[in-house]
Design an enzyme around this catalytic site. Structure first.
Site, short mmCIF file in Angstrom:
data_model
loop_
_atom_site.label_atom_id
_atom_site.label_comp_id
_atom_site.label_asym_id
_atom_site.label_seq_id
_atom_site.Cartn_x
_atom_site.Cartn_y
_atom_site.Cartn_z
N LYS A 1 -5.91 5.30 0.91
CA LYS A 1 -5.25 6.16 1.25
C LYS A 1 -5.87 7.43 1.46
CE LYS A 1 -2.76 2.67 -0.04
NZ LYS A 1 -2.07 2.64 -1.38
N ASP B 1 -4.73 6.43 -12.31
CA ASP B 1 -4.74 6.13 -10.80
C ASP B 1 -4.56 7.37 -10.13
OD1 ASP B 1 -4.15 5.33 -8.15
OD2 ASP B 1 -3.38 3.36 -8.81
N TYR C 1 2.40 1.55 -9.51
CA TYR C 1 2.19 0.88 -8.25
C TYR C 1 2.37 -0.47 -8.26
CZ TYR C 1 -0.04 -0.87 -3.95
OH TYR C 1 -0.24 -1.65 -2.94
N ARG D 1 -24.89 -7.40 -2.60
CA ARG D 1 -23.82 -7.55 -3.69
C ARG D 1 -24.09 -6.49 -4.83
NH1 ARG D 1 -24.16 -11.34 -7.27
NH2 ARG D 1 -24.25 -13.12 -5.88
C1 LIG Z 1 -2.18 1.33 -2.29
C2 LIG Z 1 -2.35 1.68 -3.72
C3 LIG Z 1 -2.98 0.81 -4.66
C4 LIG Z 1 -3.50 -0.50 -4.13
O1 LIG Z 1 -4.68 -0.11 -3.14
P1 LIG Z 1 -5.12 -1.29 -2.12
O2 LIG Z 1 -6.34 -0.50 -1.41
O3 LIG Z 1 -4.09 -1.58 -1.43
O4 LIG Z 1 -5.57 -2.46 -2.78
C5 LIG Z 1 -2.96 1.11 -5.89
N1 LIG Z 1 -2.16 2.04 -6.60
C6 LIG Z 1 -1.90 3.08 -5.61
C7 LIG Z 1 -1.12 4.35 -6.26
C8 LIG Z 1 -1.65 2.88 -4.20
O5 LIG Z 1 -0.90 3.62 -3.61
#
Ligand SMILES: *Cc1c(COP(=O)(O)O)cnc(C)c1O
Length: 382
Positions: free
Chosen positions: A202, A177, A102, A49
């Site tokens: 992603k 983000d 998001y 951890r």
């Molecule tokens: C998918 C996504 C998230 C959330 O991420 P997870 O891995 O699903 O928890 C946050 N911001 C954006 C722009 C995303 O496309």
């Protein structure tokens, strides 16, 4: 000498194993590490951890790609967002968030962190008068501007350097983000942002086979607090997911080049199609975000959205008729995906300011042969 992006992607953090010479560093599937005596650790690790060599390798690689000094690899994009917010703010703090952020981030702020004393103001943070007015209000627990660019699903582009300058003048920090652009297309820290957050699920992972998140910073004080809270509250990825992420990041530049080329061709095709009423893609010269995107991005990304002539029923029919584009949520993998935001990813924001038109479709354009992608859309549009 500073290496180029693709060299860093392949080499940063990826030292061959000193014992066996294995070119690919081993996957350390272990929870704990043996000690040579009480209080005498053999190396840098004691419990996974607090730290794991595979997670460290992924963090070193990502920090090098984002031009940050320190990265943190978490179990999901949402846990990365939560860790960043709890590190940068105290009760009495405020977050200024775009209305097209998001949905999970909006939910985390308004349904979880609100009751911990964090105020959320939803407004367009990009170059608006309203941002100036909100930034100037008194606040006691720190203030953050949360930016997503290009945004989801309308691919709005926000000038990161301009927002950072405006926020810093009020002592606020800027979080970007960077999931949609990936570090290959855009480096927010170099443009003045303070924190970068990713859903590594992603483009960074890139193969739709892991859920993960990350934070990157270039500030020692923030890094120290992130290190503490990541361990104290356990915002960690498994070593195996970190290993998949490492593997994905090595090919980010070649995948992104193809994503961008394919998306550009798809956007141009849709733009002249009689059954498409409007296309959103910052690579189109007619797109309102084109100039800023040209300045702050290397290329325009792999996401395209468009309005189908004929409304909701017709757009749902098209989304169900494609064969190469799979009908699914998520994005950023090698395979092309199509989704209907109003009925799928954005269904929970129906009736709010974040609601999207019900004739809109969103494409995550993959890296298949472009002729197959265009033929698939042409057939589905009819
Ligand atoms: C998918 C996504 C998230 C959330 O991420 P997870 O891995 O699903 O928890 C946050 N911001 C954006 C722009 C995303 O496309």
């Amino acid at each position: 000498m500073e290496y180029g992006f693709s060299t860093r992607a392949i080499r940063a953090g990826q030292t061959p194993d000193p014992v066996t010479g294995a070119v690919v560093p081993p996957l350390y599937l272990t929870s704990t590490f043996v000690q040579d005596g009480v209080g005498r650790m053999r190396g840098d690790y004691e419990y996974s951890r607090a730290g794991n060599p595979t997670r460290t390798a992924a963090a070193t690689q990502l920090a090098a790609l984002e031009q940050g000094t320190c990265a943190f690899i978490t179990g999901s994009g949402m846990s990365a967002a939560d860790l960043a917010l709890r590190t940068a703010l105290r009760p009495g703090g405020r977050v200024i968030l775009g209305q097209d952020a998001y949905g999970g981030t909006t939910r985390l702020l308004t349904q979880v962190l609100e009751s911990w004393g964090i105020e959320t103001v939803i407004t367009d943070p990009c170059g608006s008068q309203r941002l100036e007015e909100v930034l100037a209000r008194p606040v006691t627990g720190g203030q953050l501007v949360w930016v997503e660019t290009p945004s989801n699903p309308l691919l709005h582009v926000c000038d990161i350097a301009a927002v950072a300058q405006q926020a810093h003048a009020h002592g606020a920090r800027v979080v970007v983000d960077n999931t949609f652009a990936s570090p290959y297309l855009q480096n927010p820290l170099a443009l003045g942002a303070d924190v970068v957050v990713h859903s590594t699920t992603k483009y960074l992972g890139g193969h739709s086979d892991l859920v993960g998140g990350a934070i990157v910073v270039n500030d020692d004080d923030l890094a120290e607090r992130l290190t503490f809270l990541q361990n104290a509250a356990g915002y960690v990825s498994s070593p195996f997911d970190a290993w998949l992420l490492i593997r994905g990041m090595k090919t980010l530049s070649v995948r992104m080049d193809r994503h961008c080329a394919n998306a550009g061709a798809v956007a141009a095709f849709l733009d002249q199609h009689p059954r498409v009423s409007r296309v959103h893609y910052p690579g189109l010269e007619s797109d309102p975000g084109h100039d800023v995107a040209t300045r702050q991005m290397r290329a325009y990304g792999g996401m395209v959205s468009f309005h189908v002539a004929g409304g909701r029923e017709e757009s749902i029919r098209v989304a169900s008729a494609t064969k190469v584009f799979l009908l699914a949520e998520s994005l950023g993998g090698v395979e092309s995906l199509v989704e209907h935001p109003a009925a799928m990813t954005h269904a929970s924001v129906e009736g709010t300011a974040s609601a999207v038109d019900d004739d809109l479709l969103r494409l995550s354009v993959g890296i298949e042969d472009i002729d197959d992608l265009i033929a698939d859309l042409d057939r589905a549009l009819g």
